[in-house]
Design a protein around this motif. Structure first.
Motif, mmCIF file in Angstrom:
data_model
loop_
_atom_site.group_PDB
_atom_site.id
_atom_site.type_symbol
_atom_site.label_atom_id
_atom_site.label_comp_id
_atom_site.label_asym_id
_atom_site.label_seq_id
_atom_site.Cartn_x
_atom_site.Cartn_y
_atom_site.Cartn_z
ATOM 1 N N GLY A 131 -9.602 -151.187 23.616
ATOM 2 C CA GLY A 131 -10.062 -152.093 22.561
ATOM 3 C C GLY A 131 -10.151 -153.519 22.994
ATOM 4 O O GLY A 131 -11.176 -154.146 22.888
ATOM 5 N N THR A 132 -9.094 -154.117 23.551
ATOM 6 C CA THR A 132 -9.105 -155.510 23.992
ATOM 7 C C THR A 132 -8.332 -155.625 25.275
ATOM 8 O O THR A 132 -7.674 -154.703 25.720
ATOM 9 C CB THR A 132 -8.452 -156.431 22.931
ATOM 10 N N ARG A 133 -8.402 -156.812 25.878
ATOM 11 C CA ARG A 133 -7.758 -156.993 27.173
ATOM 12 C C ARG A 133 -6.239 -156.863 27.089
ATOM 13 O O ARG A 133 -5.594 -156.470 28.051
ATOM 14 C CB ARG A 133 -8.130 -158.362 27.744
ATOM 15 N N ASP A 134 -5.664 -157.276 25.966
ATOM 16 C CA ASP A 134 -4.206 -157.208 25.882
ATOM 17 C C ASP A 134 -3.730 -155.891 25.277
ATOM 18 O O ASP A 134 -2.550 -155.699 25.032
ATOM 19 C CB ASP A 134 -3.658 -158.389 25.074
ATOM 20 N N GLY A 135 -4.660 -154.980 25.025
ATOM 21 C CA GLY A 135 -4.278 -153.657 24.559
ATOM 22 C C GLY A 135 -4.031 -153.551 23.081
ATOM 23 O O GLY A 135 -3.731 -152.478 22.580
ATOM 24 N N SER A 136 -4.137 -154.646 22.322
ATOM 25 C CA SER A 136 -3.903 -154.596 20.879
ATOM 26 C C SER A 136 -5.102 -153.973 20.182
ATOM 27 O O SER A 136 -6.206 -153.956 20.692
ATOM 28 C CB SER A 136 -3.665 -156.007 20.334
ATOM 29 N N THR A 137 -4.871 -153.453 18.998
ATOM 30 C CA THR A 137 -5.949 -152.842 18.226
ATOM 31 C C THR A 137 -6.884 -153.931 17.714
ATOM 32 O O THR A 137 -6.440 -154.910 17.121
ATOM 33 C CB THR A 137 -5.356 -152.055 17.047
ATOM 34 N N PHE A 138 -8.181 -153.745 17.908
ATOM 35 C CA PHE A 138 -9.144 -154.770 17.504
ATOM 36 C C PHE A 138 -9.414 -154.699 16.007
ATOM 37 O O PHE A 138 -9.631 -153.626 15.449
ATOM 38 C CB PHE A 138 -10.460 -154.596 18.267
ATOM 39 N N ARG A 139 -9.402 -155.864 15.374
ATOM 40 C CA ARG A 139 -9.730 -155.963 13.961
ATOM 41 C C ARG A 139 -10.933 -156.895 13.807
ATOM 42 O O ARG A 139 -10.883 -158.038 14.264
ATOM 43 C CB ARG A 139 -8.542 -156.521 13.167
ATOM 44 N N PRO A 140 -11.986 -156.439 13.182
ATOM 45 C CA PRO A 140 -13.165 -157.294 12.995
ATOM 46 C C PRO A 140 -12.795 -158.605 12.291
ATOM 47 O O PRO A 140 -11.936 -158.628 11.408
ATOM 48 C CB PRO A 140 -14.102 -156.429 12.141
ATOM 49 N N ALA A 141 -13.448 -159.665 12.701
ATOM 50 C CA ALA A 141 -13.111 -161.007 12.210
ATOM 51 C C ALA A 141 -13.910 -161.360 10.952
ATOM 52 O O ALA A 141 -14.992 -160.823 10.704
ATOM 53 C CB ALA A 141 -13.378 -162.035 13.299
ATOM 54 N N HIS A 142 -13.362 -162.289 10.192
ATOM 55 C CA HIS A 142 -14.041 -162.851 9.027
ATOM 56 C C HIS A 142 -14.481 -164.270 9.388
ATOM 57 O O HIS A 142 -13.642 -165.121 9.716
ATOM 58 C CB HIS A 142 -13.109 -162.874 7.815
ATOM 59 N N LEU A 143 -15.772 -164.543 9.324
ATOM 60 C CA LEU A 143 -16.311 -165.842 9.714
ATOM 61 C C LEU A 143 -16.923 -166.553 8.512
ATOM 62 O O LEU A 143 -17.461 -165.916 7.598
ATOM 63 C CB LEU A 143 -17.393 -165.694 10.783
ATOM 64 N N ASN A 144 -16.855 -167.893 8.551
ATOM 65 C CA ASN A 144 -17.619 -168.687 7.588
ATOM 66 C C ASN A 144 -19.075 -168.782 8.019
ATOM 67 O O ASN A 144 -19.974 -168.788 7.174
ATOM 68 C CB ASN A 144 -17.019 -170.089 7.446
ATOM 69 N N SER A 145 -19.306 -168.893 9.335
ATOM 70 C CA SER A 145 -20.687 -169.000 9.804
ATOM 71 C C SER A 145 -20.821 -168.449 11.219
ATOM 72 O O SER A 145 -19.912 -168.589 12.041
ATOM 73 C CB SER A 145 -21.157 -170.461 9.768
ATOM 74 N N LEU A 146 -21.975 -167.853 11.486
ATOM 75 C CA LEU A 146 -22.366 -167.413 12.819
ATOM 76 C C LEU A 146 -23.794 -167.876 13.047
ATOM 77 O O LEU A 146 -24.706 -167.480 12.308
ATOM 78 C CB LEU A 146 -22.274 -165.887 12.946
ATOM 79 N N ASP A 147 -23.984 -168.741 14.061
ATOM 80 C CA ASP A 147 -25.301 -169.285 14.372
ATOM 81 C C ASP A 147 -25.781 -168.729 15.704
ATOM 82 O O ASP A 147 -25.074 -168.848 16.722
ATOM 83 C CB ASP A 147 -25.249 -170.819 14.450
ATOM 84 N N LEU A 148 -26.972 -168.156 15.696
ATOM 85 C CA LEU A 148 -27.594 -167.638 16.915
ATOM 86 C C LEU A 148 -28.951 -168.325 17.073
ATOM 87 O O LEU A 148 -29.905 -168.011 16.347
ATOM 88 C CB LEU A 148 -27.780 -166.119 16.837
ATOM 89 N N PHE A 149 -29.036 -169.277 18.015
ATOM 90 C CA PHE A 149 -30.258 -170.041 18.209
ATOM 91 C C PHE A 149 -30.756 -169.879 19.649
ATOM 92 O O PHE A 149 -29.976 -169.956 20.599
ATOM 93 C CB PHE A 149 -30.032 -171.523 17.918
ATOM 94 N N ALA A 150 -32.062 -169.663 19.783
ATOM 95 C CA ALA A 150 -32.702 -169.527 21.099
ATOM 96 C C ALA A 150 -31.973 -168.486 21.949
ATOM 97 O O ALA A 150 -31.688 -168.698 23.129
ATOM 98 C CB ALA A 150 -32.749 -170.877 21.808
ATOM 99 N N ILE A 151 -31.662 -167.365 21.348
ATOM 100 C CA ILE A 151 -30.900 -166.314 22.016
ATOM 101 C C ILE A 151 -31.832 -165.431 22.852
ATOM 102 O O ILE A 151 -32.944 -165.099 22.444
ATOM 103 C CB ILE A 151 -30.149 -165.465 20.979
#
Length: 720
Positions: A131-151
């Protein structure tokens, strides 16, 4: 720091640290001051992280966060302070962020709220087993904003974009700009529905993603909307901001709104390029656009002020035609070097038959406001508008509400019997406003002005500016000022056929004092005595003041608002107690709003004293029903004493000449328990300019002198 600092509240130091943000170097220094400063300094310093490249900055940054994530220390690790991350790559190829790296970043930053990627390349990589580098269980994050420009995308398909949304459980504001280096996506919703990247069976598909607001400003709008429609966002979406450049994109939006429309509270459409394409083709909007509520298109049309754009809107589709025509012809301005070219042509155009029923109501049904303006340089060259033509105009415009005649020549013509068949049966018109600016008459008297008022049954606001000279005049119109002479004036005979006895005016505004006695006497002979509630007239002589006093003796009990101009009286210092009583303001037994128009000049102490003394005198005789006092103060001497670079001289002179006067007005208003509002409006004298900074300085000065009223919430400021 010494122990003595412990005597200061920690909140004080926290506020100091907050003021330093975003100076990172200073915040680093603050973190070394003491342990009590460390936590706040680090919180501000690391709240926002700006990373210029993936290889050089992002990877070392993630390694640093992972190595310094020990939560057993006295202070939280740096990772817990980070809330905003912006990764930018200005290179042509774009450095790669794969989905495993993105998951790692989200896992290491538990309080992350905003992510912005600019110019980077995204790549989908299957999740690691642990799941992750430190071996912990991954939990999807809650975001206020996600900007994808010129991707850019490594696979050259939208798969990488779709998979990059998997690490998130919810995004309040998802903004997707132009996508480069990506295969050409289909625009047809039918084709998009079978696109492999949108298969909900794939492990990388973000089925549980909840988006509240989607913003897309690229040609990928149909694909992005189809993606969101396959996630849990259909239950949370409430705002849509998308480009609609083509009919297929509008079709895609219509399909999307058919699914989520009941939840959407705000919507923004960028349709400039759609209008450009609509001008080049005669095709109509697709039937799919019918799935978008008509109210949405109506709001778009209502937000357009350009006549040219409204004309284009009327050609988009039949559903846009009525609204576009209504807004296009609601306000008509006829301007020419001579009125004849436009006014008479417009008058001839109005009665033309509308043979095409598809166009809807005729143009005349949409016109609500008309301004007829004559810009001929010489008054003698101006064309005439006779009262017969004016009557015809009013007959042809059933929904007209506002009429303005500017610098035109009026000519009174008795109603022609022969015209009865040509024009519809005339009924006096109801207007919200009638404005006469610089009106000139053929008779060189006010006959035409009086006669033209016969055409109206009621006028909410009647505004008359000075009558001007025309070629051959010996002088301006001369009206008797004495009230006795007014009663026998031939133009005020109610027995004349042209006299507007039934006219009902609610508000009268006369800025030119020489006409005040005549026009007040005119209004007093009409049905307006039962409807008038607002008066704003210039009174700058004893005869004019007495004319107003006599008028208020007739209508005073109905007056709710009145404006008194005491500028000239202040210059002459002639407003004594007898003249103050001549205003007869005490007759306004139900008055609620009083406006005093006055002068304040830093080099005329006597004038300032006279103005404020007059204001105090008038306030002392007003009815106890008064609730609002407005001081319209025209500032003089701006050109002489004010400088944006050095304001000390002007303000010093104002304080010396008017400080005590403001304090006196405050004491007078405090004695009137019913007053709930004192409003000050700063203005300027002709040929001078009022700077914003001067207004701010005068606001501050007035607050200091009227501090008790300000403390009680009575004082406020407005622009003129």
């Amino acid at each position: 720091m010494s122990d003595a600092s412990a005597r200061f509240p920690q909140e004080l130091f926290d506020n100091i640290i907050d003021l330093v943000y975003p100076n990172g170097q200073t915040l680093s220094s603050f973190s070394l001051v003491s342990r009590s400063w460390l936590e706040r300094s680090r919180r501000r310093k690391f709240a926002s992280i700006y990373i210029k490249g993936v290889r050089e900055d992002l990877r070392p940054f993630l390694r640093f966060i992972s190595a310094n994530n020990n939560k057993s220390l006295q202070h939280p690790p740096v990772s817990e302070y980070i809330k905003h991350v912006r990764v930018e790559d200005r290179g042509q190829d774009g450095e790669i962020i794969d989905t495993n790296m993105l998951r790692s970043m989200v896992s290491l930053l538990p309080n992350l709220r905003d992510i912005a990627f600019l110019g980077i390349a995204l790549e989908y990589v299957a999740p690691k087993v642990d799941g992750t580098r430190d071996g912990s269980t991954f939990r999807p994050a809650h975001l206020n904003s996600l900007d994808l420009f010129a991707i850019k995308t490594v696979s050259r398909s939208p798969l990488d974009i779709v998979a990059s949304l998997c690490p998130f459980a919810s995004i309040k504001d998802l903004r997707i700009g132009t996508l480069f280096n990506t295969e050409s996506l289909p625009q047809d919703p039918t084709v998009i529905s079978t696109h492999p990247s949108l298969s909900t069976d794939q492990a990388h598909f973000p089925s549980k993603l909840q988006v509240s607001s989607i913003r897309s400003d690229s040609h990928h709008t149909p694909f992005i909307l189809a993606l969101i429609a396959r996630t849990a966002s259909v239950e949370t979406i409430n705002e849509v901001d998308v480009d609609c450049w083509t009919r297929l994109q509008i079709d895609a939006l219509g399909s999307f709104l058919g699914i989520v429309g009941v939840r959407v509270k705000k919507i923004t459409l960028h349709i400039n390029k759609f209008f450009e394409s609509s001008r080049a083709t005669t095709t109509t909007m697709p039937d799919a656009a019918a799935r978008i509520p008509q109210e949405l298109f109506d709001d778009i049309i209502d937000s357009i002020s350009s006549k040219h754009d409204l004309s284009s809107c009327s050609l988009v589709s039949r559903s846009w035609l009525a609204r576009s025509r209504r807004n296009l012809f609601a306000r008509v301005k006829l301007t020419d070097e001579g009125v004849h070219n436009q006014f008479h042509s417009f008058l001839a155009f109005l009665p033309l038959e509308n043979n095409d029923s598809l166009l809807g109501p005729p143009v005349s049904a949409y016109v609500k406001r008309i301004c007829v303006e004559n810009r001929a340089p010489l008054p003698g060259a101006r064309e005439r508008i006779d009262t017969d033509r004016l009557r015809a105009l009013l007959s042809l415009l059933p929904n007209l509400r506002d009429l303005e005649l500017s610098h035109i020549i009026l000519h009174w013509v008795p109603p022609a019997i022969s015209d009865a068949k040509r024009w519809p049966t005339f009924r006096p018109t109801h207007l919200d406003s009638l404005t006469l600016l610089g009106t000139t008459t053929v008779s060189q008297t006010s006959l035409e002005v009086v006669a033209s008022l016969c055409l109206f049954s009621s006028i909410k606001v009647l505004y008359i500016e000075p009558f001007v000279d025309i070629e051959g005049f010996e002088g301006r119109y001369s009206h008797p000022q004495d009230s006795t002479a007014q009663s026998t004036h031939p133009l005020l005979s109610v027995e004349k056929s042209y006299f507007p006895s039934k006219l009902r005016v609610s508000s009268i505004k006369i800025p030119y004092c020489c006409h005040t006695p005549f026009l007040l006497a005119l209004i007093a002979e009409t049905a307006s005595v039962d409807t008038i509630t607002d008066i704003d007239v210039a009174c700058r002589s004893s005869d004019q003041i007495r004319a107003l006093g006599s008028f208020l003796g007739v209508v005073g009990q109905r007056i709710k608002k009145i404006t008194v101009d005491i500028i000239v009286l202040s210059y002459r210092n002639t407003l004594n107690s007898d003249l103050g009583r001549a205003f007869n303001l005490s007759a306004c037994t139900t008055l609620t709003d009083l406006t005093l128009r006055m002068i304040l000049s830093p080099h005329l102490n006597d004038t300032n004293t006279a103005a404020f003394t007059a204001a105090a005198t008038l306030l002392s005789v007003i009815s106890t029903t008064l609730e609002t006092v407005i001081l319209e103060i025209q500032l003089g001497g701006i050109t002489l004493f004010w400088s944006d670079q050095d304001d000390s001289d002007y303000l010093r002179r104002v304080r010396e000449s008017a400080a005590s006067e403001f304090t006196h007005v405050q004491s007078v208003i405090k004695q009137r328990e019913g007053v709930r509002k004192l409003c000050i409006r700063w203005g300027h004298m002709p040929h001078e300019k009022l700077e914003t900074r001067l207004i701010e300085e005068m606001d501050l000065f007035a607050r200091q002198q009227l501090s008790e009223l300000d403390a009680n919430g009575i004082l406020c400021f407005e622009s003129v």
